[in-house]
Design a protein around this motif. Structure first.
Motif, short mmCIF file in Angstrom:
data_model
loop_
_atom_site.label_atom_id
_atom_site.label_comp_id
_atom_site.label_asym_id
_atom_site.label_seq_id
_atom_site.Cartn_x
_atom_site.Cartn_y
_atom_site.Cartn_z
N ASP A 17 0.86 -1.18 0.00
CA ASP A 17 0.00 0.00 0.00
C ASP A 17 0.90 1.23 0.00
OD1 ASP A 17 -1.62 2.17 1.82
OD2 ASP A 17 -2.97 0.95 0.59
N ALA A 18 0.42 2.30 -0.64
CA ALA A 18 1.23 3.51 -0.76
C ALA A 18 1.58 4.09 0.59
CB ALA A 18 0.48 4.54 -1.60
N SER A 19 0.73 3.92 1.57
CA SER A 19 1.00 4.48 2.90
C SER A 19 2.21 3.82 3.57
CB SER A 19 -0.23 4.33 3.79
OG SER A 19 -0.55 2.96 3.98
N ASN A 20 2.59 2.64 3.09
CA ASN A 20 3.71 1.92 3.69
C ASN A 20 5.03 2.18 2.98
OD1 ASN A 20 2.28 0.61 5.76
ND2 ASN A 20 1.57 -0.99 4.36
N LEU A 21 5.05 3.06 1.98
CA LEU A 21 6.29 3.31 1.24
C LEU A 21 7.44 3.80 2.12
CD1 LEU A 21 4.85 4.83 -2.07
CD2 LEU A 21 6.13 2.69 -1.82
N PRO A 22 7.23 4.75 3.03
CA PRO A 22 8.35 5.15 3.91
C PRO A 22 8.86 4.01 4.78
CG PRO A 22 6.63 6.81 3.94
CD PRO A 22 6.06 5.62 3.23
N LEU A 23 7.94 3.17 5.27
CA LEU A 23 8.37 2.02 6.08
C LEU A 23 9.16 1.02 5.23
CD1 LEU A 23 5.18 1.32 8.24
CD2 LEU A 23 7.37 2.26 9.01
N ALA A 24 8.72 0.81 3.99
CA ALA A 24 9.45 -0.09 3.09
C ALA A 24 10.86 0.43 2.84
CB ALA A 24 8.68 -0.24 1.78
N ALA A 25 10.99 1.74 2.65
CA ALA A 25 12.31 2.33 2.44
C ALA A 25 13.20 2.11 3.67
CB ALA A 25 12.17 3.81 2.14
N ALA A 26 12.63 2.28 4.86
CA ALA A 26 13.41 2.05 6.09
C ALA A 26 13.86 0.60 6.19
CB ALA A 26 12.57 2.43 7.31
N CYS A 27 13.01 -0.32 5.74
CA CYS A 27 13.37 -1.74 5.77
C CYS A 27 14.49 -2.07 4.79
CB CYS A 27 12.15 -2.59 5.44
SG CYS A 27 10.85 -2.58 6.70
N LEU A 28 14.63 -1.25 3.76
CA LEU A 28 15.64 -1.50 2.73
C LEU A 28 17.01 -0.91 3.07
CD1 LEU A 28 13.54 -0.96 -0.52
CD2 LEU A 28 14.40 -3.12 0.37
N VAL A 29 17.11 -0.17 4.17
CA VAL A 29 18.39 0.44 4.53
C VAL A 29 19.51 -0.60 4.67
CG1 VAL A 29 19.61 1.69 6.36
CG2 VAL A 29 17.40 2.52 5.56
N PRO A 30 19.29 -1.77 5.30
CA PRO A 30 20.39 -2.74 5.42
C PRO A 30 20.86 -3.33 4.09
CG PRO A 30 18.65 -3.21 7.02
CD PRO A 30 18.10 -2.21 6.06
N LEU A 47 -0.72 10.68 -7.68
CA LEU A 47 -0.87 11.54 -8.85
C LEU A 47 -2.33 11.93 -9.08
CD1 LEU A 47 1.58 10.11 -11.53
CD2 LEU A 47 1.68 12.33 -10.41
N ALA A 48 -3.22 10.98 -8.90
CA ALA A 48 -4.64 11.26 -9.15
C ALA A 48 -5.15 12.35 -8.21
CB ALA A 48 -5.46 9.99 -8.99
N ALA A 49 -4.76 12.27 -6.96
CA ALA A 49 -5.21 13.26 -5.99
C ALA A 49 -4.61 14.64 -6.27
CB ALA A 49 -4.85 12.82 -4.58
N ALA A 50 -3.41 14.65 -6.83
CA ALA A 50 -2.75 15.93 -7.11
C ALA A 50 -3.25 16.57 -8.39
CB ALA A 50 -1.24 15.72 -7.20
N ALA A 51 -3.93 15.80 -9.23
CA ALA A 51 -4.50 16.31 -10.49
C ALA A 51 -3.44 16.95 -11.39
CB ALA A 51 -5.61 17.31 -10.19
N VAL A 52 -2.30 16.25 -11.55
CA VAL A 52 -1.23 16.75 -12.40
C VAL A 52 -1.32 16.07 -13.77
CG1 VAL A 52 0.30 17.24 -10.48
CG2 VAL A 52 0.34 14.98 -11.53
N TRP A 86 2.25 13.73 -18.27
CA TRP A 86 3.68 13.82 -18.53
C TRP A 86 4.49 13.95 -17.24
CZ3 TRP A 86 6.07 18.09 -16.65
CH2 TRP A 86 5.30 19.25 -16.46
N TRP A 87 3.85 14.46 -16.18
CA TRP A 87 4.55 14.58 -14.91
C TRP A 87 4.93 13.21 -14.35
CZ3 TRP A 87 7.15 18.18 -12.58
CH2 TRP A 87 7.41 18.08 -11.21
N ALA A 88 4.04 12.23 -14.56
CA ALA A 88 4.34 10.86 -14.10
C ALA A 88 5.54 10.30 -14.87
CB ALA A 88 3.12 9.97 -14.30
N ALA A 89 5.59 10.54 -16.17
CA ALA A 89 6.73 10.06 -16.96
C ALA A 89 8.02 10.71 -16.50
CB ALA A 89 6.47 10.35 -18.45
N LEU A 90 7.96 12.01 -16.19
CA LEU A 90 9.15 12.70 -15.71
C LEU A 90 9.61 12.14 -14.37
CD1 LEU A 90 11.16 15.01 -16.06
CD2 LEU A 90 9.53 16.52 -14.91
N LEU A 91 8.67 11.86 -13.48
CA LEU A 91 9.03 11.27 -12.18
C LEU A 91 9.67 9.89 -12.34
CD1 LEU A 91 5.99 12.26 -9.93
CD2 LEU A 91 8.33 13.14 -9.79
N LEU A 92 9.14 9.11 -13.28
CA LEU A 92 9.73 7.79 -13.54
C LEU A 92 11.16 7.91 -14.05
CD1 LEU A 92 6.75 5.81 -15.13
CD2 LEU A 92 7.90 5.32 -12.97
N LEU A 93 11.40 8.88 -14.93
CA LEU A 93 12.75 9.09 -15.43
C LEU A 93 13.70 9.50 -14.30
CD1 LEU A 93 12.15 10.95 -18.82
CD2 LEU A 93 13.02 8.64 -18.48
#
Length: 229
Positions: free
Chosen positions: A50-63, A123-128, A131-138
């Motif tokens: 879930d998107a809400s767990n992305l910061p926790l997932a990043a913390a788990c990947l530190v090691p 992205l949907a909530a931000a209503a951007v 092309w902004w999504a493609a730029l973020l992926l790059l």
């Protein structure tokens, strides 16, 4: 010279001896990779996707960063001689010596990738515009590839952090074969994770690190010749 010594040297110099040494080294490195990433891997496996767990997932990947750095060091410095196998000692040395440098490279990359991932998830909530999504992926791909180069450099050489960053950016453009190879390896790792799970990727970690090291060989050779005495 005794017959036993002569026989041992012949075995170590032959294809069978080199293959045996490689298999043993990969098995030991894989075990140590799992042990050193276990504190983050276990909670990561329990997290919902879930998107809400992305910061926790990043913390788990530190090691993962220091563990991969140690694996790169061990695989690079292990001699293909079954009579002189020291992968565990090399891994420990690489982990101890590379820990500060690996964290200085890995943690900022994780922070950048987390920010990008959170933005992509909302992205949907931000209503951007699309092309902004493609730029973020790059941006995410560029950060990941730069981090990959930097991790190799800091694992195998002794440079200041800012010089590691400069070399990583430099070879991102100048070593296109390395960049494309790492991009393919990154796609393969993402595919394994998406189709199976993070656990399957972790269990094949030593093979991915070996491929990562081989792909980066042209870059490391140029650094050795052009940037070291």
């Amino acid at each position: 010279m005794s017959d036993a010594t002569r026989s041992g040297r012949q075995f170590g110099d032959g294809p069978l001896g080199r293959f045996t040494a490689l298999v043993h080294t990969l098995l030991v490195v894989e075990l140590l990779l799992l042990l050193t990433t276990l504190p983050g891997l276990l909670p990561l496996l329990l997290l919902d996707r879930d998107a809400s767990n992305l910061p926790l997932a990043a913390a788990c990947l530190v090691p993962v960063g220091p563990a991969v750095s140690a694996a790169l060091y061990a695989l690079r410095h292990q001699r293909p001689d079954p009579t002189d196998l020291r992968p565990a000692a090399l891994f420990r040395r690489g982990y101890r010596d590379n820990l500060p440098g690996a964290l200085r490279v890995w943690v900022p990359a994780l922070l950048w990738l987390t920010v990008v991932a959170v933005n992509l998830a909302h992205l949907a909530a931000a209503a951007v515009p699309p092309w902004w999504a493609a730029l973020l992926l790059l941006v995410a791909v560029a950060v990941a590839l730069c981090a990959a180069n930097a991790l190799v450099v800091t694992s195998l050489f002794t440079f200041r952090t800012r010089d590691v960053a400069r070399l990583a950016l430099y070879f991102l453009v100048r070593a296109r074969g390395v960049t494309l190879g790492n991009l393919a390896l990154l796609a393969a790792a993402a595919g394994v994770t998406a189709v199976f799970s993070e656990a399957v990727l972790a269990m094949s970690g030593a093979l991915f690190v070996l491929a990562f090291l081989r792909i980066s060989d042209p870059m490391t050779e140029r650094i050795r010749k052009e940037f070291t005495a």
